[in-house]
Design a protein around this motif. Structure first.
Motif, PDB file in Angstrom:
ATOM      1  N   ALA A 167      -9.566  64.391  -9.511  1.00 31.24           N
ATOM      2  CA  ALA A 167      -9.793  62.949  -9.540  1.00 31.24           C
ATOM      3  C   ALA A 167      -8.980  62.295  -8.420  1.00 31.24           C
ATOM      4  O   ALA A 167      -7.880  62.749  -8.094  1.00 31.24           O
ATOM      5  N   PRO A 190     -14.301  64.567  -9.618  1.00 32.22           N
ATOM      6  CA  PRO A 190     -14.908  64.228 -10.906  1.00 32.22           C
ATOM      7  C   PRO A 190     -14.809  62.750 -11.257  1.00 32.22           C
ATOM      8  O   PRO A 190     -15.658  62.229 -11.978  1.00 32.22           O
ATOM      9  N   ARG A 191     -13.790  62.057 -10.770  1.00 31.42           N
ATOM     10  CA  ARG A 191     -13.619  60.631 -11.038  1.00 31.42           C
ATOM     11  C   ARG A 191     -12.963  59.966  -9.832  1.00 31.42           C
ATOM     12  O   ARG A 191     -12.165  60.594  -9.134  1.00 31.42           O
ATOM     13  N   GLY A 205     -20.526  59.854  -9.542  1.00 28.34           N
ATOM     14  CA  GLY A 205     -19.520  60.069 -10.576  1.00 28.34           C
ATOM     15  C   GLY A 205     -18.955  58.752 -11.086  1.00 28.34           C
ATOM     16  O   GLY A 205     -19.174  57.680 -10.505  1.00 28.34           O
ATOM     17  N   PRO A 206     -18.201  58.802 -12.188  1.00 27.71           N
ATOM     18  CA  PRO A 206     -17.569  57.594 -12.727  1.00 27.71           C
ATOM     19  C   PRO A 206     -16.621  56.977 -11.700  1.00 27.71           C
ATOM     20  O   PRO A 206     -15.777  57.669 -11.126  1.00 27.71           O
ATOM     21  N   THR A 207     -16.778  55.682 -11.477  1.00 31.75           N
ATOM     22  CA  THR A 207     -16.017  54.991 -10.434  1.00 31.75           C
ATOM     23  C   THR A 207     -15.521  53.653 -10.951  1.00 31.75           C
ATOM     24  O   THR A 207     -16.286  52.896 -11.552  1.00 31.75           O
ATOM     25  N   LEU A 212     -11.061  56.247  -8.596  1.00 29.03           N
ATOM     26  CA  LEU A 212     -10.552  54.898  -8.813  1.00 29.03           C
ATOM     27  C   LEU A 212     -10.128  54.333  -7.464  1.00 29.03           C
ATOM     28  O   LEU A 212      -9.312  54.935  -6.755  1.00 29.03           O
ATOM     29  N   PHE A 223      -8.992  54.867 -17.511  1.00 29.29           N
ATOM     30  CA  PHE A 223     -10.155  55.334 -16.747  1.00 29.29           C
ATOM     31  C   PHE A 223     -10.228  56.858 -16.740  1.00 29.29           C
ATOM     32  O   PHE A 223     -11.302  57.448 -16.940  1.00 29.29           O
ATOM     33  N   LEU A 224      -9.103  57.524 -16.533  1.00 26.39           N
ATOM     34  CA  LEU A 224      -9.110  58.976 -16.444  1.00 26.39           C
ATOM     35  C   LEU A 224      -9.450  59.633 -17.778  1.00 26.39           C
ATOM     36  O   LEU A 224      -9.982  60.746 -17.811  1.00 26.39           O
ATOM     37  N   ARG A 266     -22.525  54.119 -10.219  1.00 24.69           N
ATOM     38  CA  ARG A 266     -21.887  54.007 -11.536  1.00 24.69           C
ATOM     39  C   ARG A 266     -20.599  53.180 -11.485  1.00 24.69           C
ATOM     40  O   ARG A 266     -19.790  53.241 -12.398  1.00 24.69           O
TER      41      ARG A 266
END
Length: 256
Positions: free
Chosen positions: A79, A102-103, A198-200, A105, A253-254, A225
């Motif tokens: 991440a 994977p993630r 991915g999740p952002t 921020l 978030f994580l 996303r």
């Protein structure tokens, strides 16, 4: 390029990327707080603190530096949490190699050109380069010398983190290299055709204007996303202005 890394604890890996003129140790509090659940690696970007210098400093090169360093630490996939310039580097890395991230921020920066900030950063660089590095230079004397060009005391203190005072004073940052690369640092060019699914999370400072509503179409085009949040009591320097809130946002978030 393999970057200098400050690594703490164990668990799922998370890389922390600082902003322009910053350094890995800016994330010391964040690392300590995240250490209960995550393996954190705070990196010095190229031209900063203890990492190597190079003739150029493009976002693509810096993103490749990050991946090479994490690969050397056996920390991929990983991440990414990036602030300001580090956020641009993190975005670029995620777009270059989505499977390795994977993630994501992104702290108080958007995938846009920030040309209006150029004069400010040029002023900082010129003032730092003009500082007489005479033997015996004290931090207090250096701060006084920078005061006219950098009137904000908090900004002066931030810049002077990169100064090694004393008998043989020097800057632990490549001022000339950063100055030559400033248009690239302030610019933005996404890899052709790339998106990151991915999740952002785009986390902006409530008192900052770096991430604006009009930036959202450009963000969503690259990061479909993407979610948006605002950190209260914080300007551009999120983790310095509101460390508790920043850590809580990163942890939330994580672990989502």
């Amino acid at each position: 390029m393999i970057l200098h890394a400050v690594e703490r604890c164990a668990g799922p890996p998370v890389a922390l990327l600082h902003g322009l003129f910053g350094q890995a140790v800016n994330f010391a509090t964040v690392q300590r707080r995240l250490g209960e659940r995550f393996r954190t690696l705070a990196l010095d970007l190229r031209h900063h603190r203890m990492s190597p210098h190079a003739p150029t400093m493009t976002l693509a090169e810096m993103a490749e530096d990050v991946r090479a360093t994490l690969r050397a630490h056996d920390a991929l996939p990983c991440a990414l949490v990036g602030h300001s310039l580090g956020g641009k580097v993190a975005m670029t890395a995620a777009l270059q190699a989505p499977d390795a991230v994977p993630r994501l921020l992104v702290g108080d920066i958007a995938p846009v050109v920030y040309g209006g900030h150029g004069a400010q950063y040029e002023r900082y660089l010129a003032a730092m380069a003009a500082l007489p590095l005479t033997p015996g230079l004290t931090r207090a004397a250096a701060e006084a010398a920078l005061a006219a060009a950098v009137p904000d005391a908090a900004v002066r203190a931030f810049l002077l983190q990169s100064l090694q005072p004393g008998a043989a004073p020097r800057w632990r940052i490549n001022l000339a290299g950063i100055g030559a690369s400033l248009p690239e640092i302030l610019g933005w060019a996404a890899p052709a055709g790339a998106t990151y699914a991915g999740p952002t999370l785009f986390l902006a400072g409530a008192r900052s204007d770096y991430v604006r509503p009009e930036h959202r179409p450009a963000i969503r085009a690259l990061f479909p996303r993407a979610r948006f949040a605002s950190l209260k009591s914080a300007g551009h320097w999120l983790h310095a202005d509101n460390a508790d809130g920043f850590v809580a946002a990163v942890e939330g978030f994580l672990q989502a």
